[in-house]
Design an enzyme around this catalytic site. Structure first.
Site, mmCIF file in Angstrom:
data_model
loop_
_atom_site.group_PDB
_atom_site.id
_atom_site.type_symbol
_atom_site.label_atom_id
_atom_site.label_comp_id
_atom_site.label_asym_id
_atom_site.label_seq_id
_atom_site.Cartn_x
_atom_site.Cartn_y
_atom_site.Cartn_z
ATOM 1 N N CYS A 251 2.538 5.904 8.902
ATOM 2 C CA CYS A 251 1.636 6.105 7.756
ATOM 3 C C CYS A 251 0.705 7.281 8.051
ATOM 4 O O CYS A 251 0.128 7.364 9.147
ATOM 5 C CB CYS A 251 0.812 4.839 7.529
ATOM 6 S SG CYS A 251 -0.420 5.081 6.226
ATOM 7 N N SER B 177 1.533 -9.703 10.430
ATOM 8 C CA SER B 177 0.889 -8.654 9.641
ATOM 9 C C SER B 177 -0.619 -8.766 9.842
ATOM 10 O O SER B 177 -1.263 -9.696 9.355
ATOM 11 C CB SER B 177 1.244 -8.829 8.155
ATOM 12 O OG SER B 177 0.305 -8.150 7.353
ATOM 13 N N HIS C 197 -1.014 -4.862 19.707
ATOM 14 C CA HIS C 197 -0.494 -4.539 18.365
ATOM 15 C C HIS C 197 0.188 -3.174 18.425
ATOM 16 O O HIS C 197 -0.295 -2.250 19.099
ATOM 17 C CB HIS C 197 -1.636 -4.531 17.340
ATOM 18 C CG HIS C 197 -1.157 -4.359 15.926
ATOM 19 N ND1 HIS C 197 -0.863 -3.125 15.393
ATOM 20 C CD2 HIS C 197 -0.889 -5.263 14.946
ATOM 21 C CE1 HIS C 197 -0.453 -3.276 14.142
ATOM 22 N NE2 HIS C 197 -0.464 -4.573 13.850
ATOM 23 N N GLU D 143 0.393 -0.673 16.449
ATOM 24 C CA GLU D 143 -0.408 0.520 16.109
ATOM 25 C C GLU D 143 -1.341 0.904 17.263
ATOM 26 O O GLU D 143 -1.510 2.095 17.571
ATOM 27 C CB GLU D 143 -1.229 0.248 14.839
ATOM 28 C CG GLU D 143 -2.040 1.469 14.417
ATOM 29 C CD GLU D 143 -2.993 1.179 13.267
ATOM 30 O OE1 GLU D 143 -2.640 0.398 12.360
ATOM 31 O OE2 GLU D 143 -4.106 1.732 13.278
ATOM 32 N N CYS E 128 0.864 -1.189 0.000
ATOM 33 C CA CYS E 128 0.000 0.000 0.000
ATOM 34 C C CYS E 128 0.898 1.236 0.000
ATOM 35 O O CYS E 128 2.125 1.129 0.122
ATOM 36 C CB CYS E 128 -0.850 -0.020 1.262
ATOM 37 S SG CYS E 128 0.184 -0.046 2.739
HETATM 38 S S1 SF4 Z 1 -2.709 2.305 7.395
HETATM 39 FE FE1 SF4 Z 1 -1.272 0.587 7.170
HETATM 40 S S2 SF4 Z 1 -2.198 -0.725 5.615
HETATM 41 FE FE2 SF4 Z 1 -3.241 1.257 5.490
HETATM 42 S S3 SF4 Z 1 -2.152 2.471 3.928
HETATM 43 FE FE3 SF4 Z 1 -1.220 2.940 5.894
HETATM 44 S S4 SF4 Z 1 0.491 1.483 6.128
HETATM 45 FE FE4 SF4 Z 1 -0.867 0.692 4.524
#
Ligand code: SF4
Length: 325
Positions: free
Chosen positions: A110, A236, A138, A140, A26
């Site tokens: 991200c 993942s 996790h 995140e 992604c």
């Molecule tokens: S949130 Fe995670 S899976 Fe979604 S675009 Fe960003 S890095 Fe990729």
């Protein structure tokens, strides 16, 4: 010369592969990996990376070979060194620790994770109780929770809902991890709404476009495939969810593999159509390896099944852009 099969022998079933599109990397993963590569080019090794930059074994090994050093904690990085923060995001305490050690930080979080962090900060400022749907532990979820630890409670599925308590039922909002199963998350939201009728929702989807698109694509594969193979690592989240989504959508079997050599020949027994896709952190070179492995076993007809077009690209972190200028 080969004899034609006897009239009573059943004709061999055709063997084909349905290849999902979109699949694999992604925009957030692309940006994070490029960040480490550009940092290595710009500053030379070693470049420290806190946590796996993205959850994929192959990606981590490839970057290690180029001079990236992966650590779990900021205090493992020598004072004054450069550290890249992974795509999953970190709590503000990690930035503070890095500053204390005089580290030069490049933040590869991200932007879609950063969006959820900002929502958490905003709702906490407005004194909401925040119910964060996600997997306890996790990376995140740890990072997002760290933005407002006194306001956030992690909800790891509908079974957690009965045990929840909040300060004021008129000021409760849900947010979510970006890489969950869309359907399961909505089940949890429904259970939350039943428990807290005034539950507020985030202004836009927290489950990111890439997760949603890959789940839609794997559902489509599951309609016709006898077996679905998802290329991705066990840590993942979005890859693991894709296997679950394929099974929920009716695929007779679905498996997660990091590499082609992990495929068990027995999985192909009686299989005519293989559905193939990959998680958001798995590079296409690994999918190519699986395609070759399948072709060697007669599955050499490949049909791409497209359910969405993706054109999202994220700019490199500003710390790196400044240097590159
Ligand atoms: S949130 Fe995670 S899976 Fe979604 S675009 Fe960003 S890095 Fe990729």
């Amino acid at each position: 010369m080969t004899n034609p099969p006897a009239a009573s022998e059943p004709a061999a079933r055709p063997r084909r592969v349905l290849l999902a599109s979109p699949r694999g990397w992604c925009a957030g993963v692309d940006r994070a990996v490029l960040t480490v590569e550009k940092a290595l080019e710009q500053y030379g090794p070693p470049i420290y990376v806190r946590h796996e930059i993205v959850h994929n074994k192959h990606v981590v090994r490839t970057l290690q070979d180029k001079g990236a050093v992966f650590v779990e904690r900021t205090d493992e990085v020598p004072e004054g060194a450069i550290v890249v923060l992974s795509a999953h995001g970190v709590a503000p305490t990690v930035h503070a620790e890095a500053a204390e050690r005089g580290l030069a930080t490049i933040d590869a979080t991200c932007p879609l994770v950063t969006k959820v962090h900002r929502e958490a900060v905003r709702y906490a400022r407005e004194d909401y109780d925040i119910l964060l749907i996600g997997h306890e532990g996790h990376e995140e979820v740890i990072g997002t929770s760290g933005e407002a630890p006194d306001h956030i409670t992690v909800v790891d599925g509908p079974d957690d809902v009965a045990g929840l308590s909040v300060r004021d039922e008129s000021k409760v909002v849900w947010l979510s991890q970006t890489t969950l199963s869309v359907d399961e998350t909505m089940e949890t939201v429904d259970a939350l709404k039943e428990r807290f009728p005034n539950l507020a929702s985030p202004p836009s989807d927290d489950i990111c476009y890439a997760t949603q698109n890959r789940q839609t694509a794997v559902k489509k594969l599951a309609e016709d495939a006898d077996l679905v193979i998802v290329v991705g690592s066990r840590n993942s989240s979005n890859s693991v969810r894709m296997v679950e989504v394929a099974l929920d959508a009716g695929a007779p079997a679905a498996h997660l593999v990091d590499f082609a050599h992990e495929i068990d020949e027995a999985w192909l027994d009686g299989v005519s159509t293989v559905g193939l896709t990959s998680g958001a952190s798995a590079p296409d070179v690994l999918v190519d390896g699986v395609l070759r492995w399948l072709a060697e076993r007669g599955y050499d007809e490949v049909e791409t099944v497209t359910t969405a077009d993706e054109s999202i690209v994220f700019a490199l972190p500003h710390e790196l852009r400044r240097q590159l200028r």
